[in-house]
Design a protein around this motif. Structure first.
Motif, PDB file in Angstrom:
ATOM      1  N   GLU A  14      45.719  38.473  46.880  1.00 49.57           N
ATOM      2  CA  GLU A  14      45.116  38.985  48.108  1.00 49.57           C
ATOM      3  C   GLU A  14      44.550  40.386  47.899  1.00 49.57           C
ATOM      4  O   GLU A  14      43.447  40.699  48.377  1.00 49.57           O
ATOM      5  N   GLU A  15      45.280  41.220  47.181  1.00 46.54           N
ATOM      6  CA  GLU A  15      44.823  42.587  46.927  1.00 46.54           C
ATOM      7  C   GLU A  15      43.560  42.590  46.066  1.00 46.54           C
ATOM      8  O   GLU A  15      42.646  43.402  46.275  1.00 46.54           O
ATOM      9  N   LYS A  16      43.518  41.699  45.090  1.00 51.71           N
ATOM     10  CA  LYS A  16      42.326  41.613  44.240  1.00 51.71           C
ATOM     11  C   LYS A  16      41.097  41.221  45.057  1.00 51.71           C
ATOM     12  O   LYS A  16      40.031  41.825  44.921  1.00 51.71           O
ATOM     13  N   VAL A  17      41.261  40.222  45.920  1.00 51.48           N
ATOM     14  CA  VAL A  17      40.138  39.746  46.730  1.00 51.48           C
ATOM     15  C   VAL A  17      39.651  40.846  47.674  1.00 51.48           C
ATOM     16  O   VAL A  17      38.445  41.072  47.810  1.00 51.48           O
ATOM     17  N   LYS A  18      40.568  41.541  48.319  1.00 50.54           N
ATOM     18  CA  LYS A  18      40.177  42.597  49.248  1.00 50.54           C
ATOM     19  C   LYS A  18      39.461  43.743  48.523  1.00 50.54           C
ATOM     20  O   LYS A  18      38.512  44.332  49.053  1.00 50.54           O
ATOM     21  N   LYS A  19      39.896  44.026  47.296  1.00 50.08           N
ATOM     22  CA  LYS A  19      39.228  45.062  46.505  1.00 50.08           C
ATOM     23  C   LYS A  19      37.797  44.636  46.190  1.00 50.08           C
ATOM     24  O   LYS A  19      36.846  45.429  46.329  1.00 50.08           O
ATOM     25  N   TRP A  20      37.610  43.375  45.786  1.00 47.37           N
ATOM     26  CA  TRP A  20      36.262  42.879  45.475  1.00 47.37           C
ATOM     27  C   TRP A  20      35.373  42.901  46.707  1.00 47.37           C
ATOM     28  O   TRP A  20      34.197  43.262  46.625  1.00 47.37           O
ATOM     29  N   GLN A  21      35.945  42.534  47.856  1.00 48.22           N
ATOM     30  CA  GLN A  21      35.166  42.522  49.082  1.00 48.22           C
ATOM     31  C   GLN A  21      34.718  43.932  49.469  1.00 48.22           C
ATOM     32  O   GLN A  21      33.599  44.127  49.947  1.00 48.22           O
ATOM     33  N   GLN A  22      35.581  44.905  49.256  1.00 42.90           N
ATOM     34  CA  GLN A  22      35.209  46.289  49.526  1.00 42.90           C
ATOM     35  C   GLN A  22      34.055  46.729  48.620  1.00 42.90           C
ATOM     36  O   GLN A  22      33.113  47.400  49.067  1.00 42.90           O
ATOM     37  N   GLN A  23      34.131  46.332  47.347  1.00 40.90           N
ATOM     38  CA  GLN A  23      33.066  46.679  46.406  1.00 40.90           C
ATOM     39  C   GLN A  23      31.749  46.020  46.798  1.00 40.90           C
ATOM     40  O   GLN A  23      30.683  46.642  46.718  1.00 40.90           O
ATOM     41  N   LEU A  24      31.821  44.761  47.222  1.00 39.51           N
ATOM     42  CA  LEU A  24      30.613  44.039  47.623  1.00 39.51           C
ATOM     43  C   LEU A  24      29.961  44.696  48.837  1.00 39.51           C
ATOM     44  O   LEU A  24      28.732  44.835  48.899  1.00 39.51           O
ATOM     45  N   LYS A  25      30.773  45.102  49.807  1.00 32.35           N
ATOM     46  CA  LYS A  25      30.229  45.754  51.000  1.00 32.35           C
ATOM     47  C   LYS A  25      29.590  47.094  50.638  1.00 32.35           C
ATOM     48  O   LYS A  25      28.547  47.467  51.180  1.00 32.35           O
ATOM     49  N   GLN A  26      30.235  47.803  49.723  1.00 33.07           N
ATOM     50  CA  GLN A  26      29.686  49.092  49.299  1.00 33.07           C
ATOM     51  C   GLN A  26      28.332  48.905  48.606  1.00 33.07           C
ATOM     52  O   GLN A  26      27.370  49.643  48.877  1.00 33.07           O
ATOM     53  N   GLU A  27      28.250  47.921  47.715  1.00 36.30           N
ATOM     54  CA  GLU A  27      26.981  47.662  47.028  1.00 36.30           C
ATOM     55  C   GLU A  27      25.919  47.178  48.018  1.00 36.30           C
ATOM     56  O   GLU A  27      24.737  47.502  47.866  1.00 36.30           O
ATOM     57  N   GLY A  28      26.338  46.438  49.020  1.00 40.33           N
ATOM     58  CA  GLY A  28      25.402  45.994  50.046  1.00 40.33           C
ATOM     59  C   GLY A  28      24.807  47.166  50.807  1.00 40.33           C
ATOM     60  O   GLY A  28      23.608  47.174  51.116  1.00 40.33           O
ATOM     61  N   ARG A  29      25.639  48.173  51.099  1.00 42.30           N
ATOM     62  CA  ARG A  29      25.136  49.374  51.775  1.00 42.30           C
ATOM     63  C   ARG A  29      24.150  50.132  50.890  1.00 42.30           C
ATOM     64  O   ARG A  29      23.151  50.673  51.380  1.00 42.30           O
ATOM     65  N   HIS A  30      24.421  50.164  49.584  1.00 42.07           N
ATOM     66  CA  HIS A  30      23.495  50.808  48.654  1.00 42.07           C
ATOM     67  C   HIS A  30      22.133  50.098  48.667  1.00 42.07           C
ATOM     68  O   HIS A  30      21.083  50.756  48.661  1.00 42.07           O
ATOM     69  N   LEU A  31      22.158  48.761  48.689  1.00 38.07           N
ATOM     70  CA  LEU A  31      20.908  48.008  48.715  1.00 38.07           C
ATOM     71  C   LEU A  31      20.162  48.247  50.029  1.00 38.07           C
ATOM     72  O   LEU A  31      18.932  48.370  50.037  1.00 38.07           O
ATOM     73  N   ASP A  32      20.907  48.305  51.134  1.00 38.64           N
ATOM     74  CA  ASP A  32      20.273  48.579  52.430  1.00 38.64           C
ATOM     75  C   ASP A  32      19.550  49.916  52.406  1.00 38.64           C
ATOM     76  O   ASP A  32      18.427  50.041  52.916  1.00 38.64           O
ATOM     77  N   ARG A  33      20.198  50.909  51.812  1.00 38.15           N
ATOM     78  CA  ARG A  33      19.590  52.240  51.735  1.00 38.15           C
ATOM     79  C   ARG A  33      18.319  52.205  50.869  1.00 38.15           C
ATOM     80  O   ARG A  33      17.299  52.806  51.232  1.00 38.15           O
ATOM     81  N   ARG A  84      22.986  37.358  48.499  1.00 38.64           N
ATOM     82  CA  ARG A  84      23.939  36.818  47.519  1.00 38.64           C
ATOM     83  C   ARG A  84      25.263  37.551  47.577  1.00 38.64           C
ATOM     84  O   ARG A  84      26.336  36.942  47.436  1.00 38.64           O
ATOM     85  N   LEU A  85      25.218  38.862  47.783  1.00 38.37           N
ATOM     86  CA  LEU A  85      26.461  39.621  47.948  1.00 38.37           C
ATOM     87  C   LEU A  85      27.243  39.094  49.146  1.00 38.37           C
ATOM     88  O   LEU A  85      28.474  38.921  49.080  1.00 38.37           O
ATOM     89  N   ASN A  86      26.546  38.850  50.245  1.00 41.00           N
ATOM     90  CA  ASN A  86      27.198  38.329  51.445  1.00 41.00           C
ATOM     91  C   ASN A  86      27.791  36.946  51.198  1.00 41.00           C
ATOM     92  O   ASN A  86      28.874  36.625  51.713  1.00 41.00           O
ATOM     93  N   SER A  87      27.090  36.143  50.401  1.00 40.06           N
ATOM     94  CA  SER A  87      27.594  34.796  50.099  1.00 40.06           C
ATOM     95  C   SER A  87      28.878  34.859  49.281  1.00 40.06           C
ATOM     96  O   SER A  87      29.829  34.114  49.540  1.00 40.06           O
ATOM     97  N   ILE A  88      28.915  35.769  48.297  1.00 38.84           N
ATOM     98  CA  ILE A  88      30.143  35.932  47.513  1.00 38.84           C
ATOM     99  C   ILE A  88      31.282  36.401  48.414  1.00 38.84           C
ATOM    100  O   ILE A  88      32.428  35.934  48.298  1.00 38.84           O
ATOM    101  N   ASN A  89      30.970  37.308  49.326  1.00 40.78           N
ATOM    102  CA  ASN A  89      31.986  37.817  50.245  1.00 40.78           C
ATOM    103  C   ASN A  89      32.584  36.684  51.078  1.00 40.78           C
ATOM    104  O   ASN A  89      33.807  36.613  51.277  1.00 40.78           O
ATOM    105  N   MET A  90      31.718  35.776  51.551  1.00 44.25           N
ATOM    106  CA  MET A  90      32.197  34.636  52.328  1.00 44.25           C
ATOM    107  C   MET A  90      33.052  33.701  51.476  1.00 44.25           C
ATOM    108  O   MET A  90      34.092  33.198  51.933  1.00 44.25           O
ATOM    109  N   GLN A  91      32.623  33.473  50.233  1.00 41.61           N
ATOM    110  CA  GLN A  91      33.400  32.632  49.326  1.00 41.61           C
ATOM    111  C   GLN A  91      34.791  33.220  49.079  1.00 41.61           C
ATOM    112  O   GLN A  91      35.784  32.498  48.992  1.00 41.61           O
ATOM    113  N   LEU A  92      34.843  34.547  48.973  1.00 41.04           N
ATOM    114  CA  LEU A  92      36.135  35.215  48.754  1.00 41.04           C
ATOM    115  C   LEU A  92      37.028  35.108  49.989  1.00 41.04           C
ATOM    116  O   LEU A  92      38.258  35.034  49.862  1.00 41.04           O
TER     117      LEU A  92
END
Length: 216
Positions: A14-33, A84-92
């Motif tokens: 669970e901790e691993k998945v939550k860490k990956w999801q945090q990273q994905l959201k952070q990268e998503g914000r970078h792409l938005d910017r 694609r980042l959002n899709s991985i997040n949903m899969q996680l």
């Protein structure tokens, strides 16, 4: 007890998945910017194209229109990568539900395919490569595909060989039909002879102006 287990066995699934999801959201914000920055730069270039069209400077208007085409393609790549980042997040998120039942993470070919595509984007390559290695150790991915090392050189080659029709269409849209073409109908794009020394100097000045617009 959890602290002891984490020390002995490392993070829980669970901790691993939550860490990956945090990273994905952070990268998503970078792409938005970056997408917002592309939009701002593109709007500046479009405004300059309109000015050039008013002056009848077709040559430099086409140069700037080509930059708009490049910007649009880059925005499309970033938007697709964000999805694609959002899709991985949903899969996680599905993986989290599975962990509660089985206690382990399950192998996912979908996550592997999405991750391999994202590794090809320079902005995400380092993060996704590291995350993929962690997912391999966790059992979600079996291996990274061989073609993950492919660069975007093919895309750059495609840009270099861009059909003039696409640039003309952009010109037509930006200038409200004053320049370029739409649906195969050619607009006011007169034939030109070779550049004079004065025109070459003007081109260099325009290239510097374009660089300033795109970087500001």
């Amino acid at each position: 007890m959890k602290s002891v287990n984490r020390l002995l066995f490392g993070p829980t699934p669970e901790e691993k998945v939550k860490k990956w999801q945090q990273q994905l959201k952070q990268e998503g914000r970078h792409l938005d910017r970056e997408i917002r920055q592309l939009d701002m730069a593109s709007n500046k270039v479009k405004a300059e194209v309109r000015k050039l069209a008013t002056k009848g400077d077709v040559k430099n208007a086409k140069v700037l229109a080509r930059e708009v085409v490049r910007s649009n393609k880059q925005k499309d790549r970033l938007t697709t990568s964000k999805a694609r980042l959002n899709s991985i997040n949903m899969q996680l998120t599905h993986q989290l539900a599975t962990v509660k039942i089985t206690g382990t993470l399950q192998k996912s070919t979908e996550i592997m395919k999405l991750s391999n595509n994202l590794i090809k984007l320079p902005q995400l390559s380092q993060t996704m490569r590291a995350m993929s290695e962690e997912m391999m150790k966790a059992g979600i991915m079996s291996e990274m595909l061989d073609d993950t090392m492919e660069s975007l050189d093919d895309n750059e080659d495609e840009l270099e060989e861009e059909a003039q029709e696409e640039v003309d269409q952009i010109l037509f849209q930006i200038t409200d039909g004053k320049l370029g073409q739409a649906s195969g109908k050619v607009g006011a794009l007169p034939q030109t002879t070779g550049p004079t020394p004065e025109e070459l100097q003007k081109d260099e000045e325009m290239e510097r102006a374009i660089a300033g617009l795109l970087s500001s």
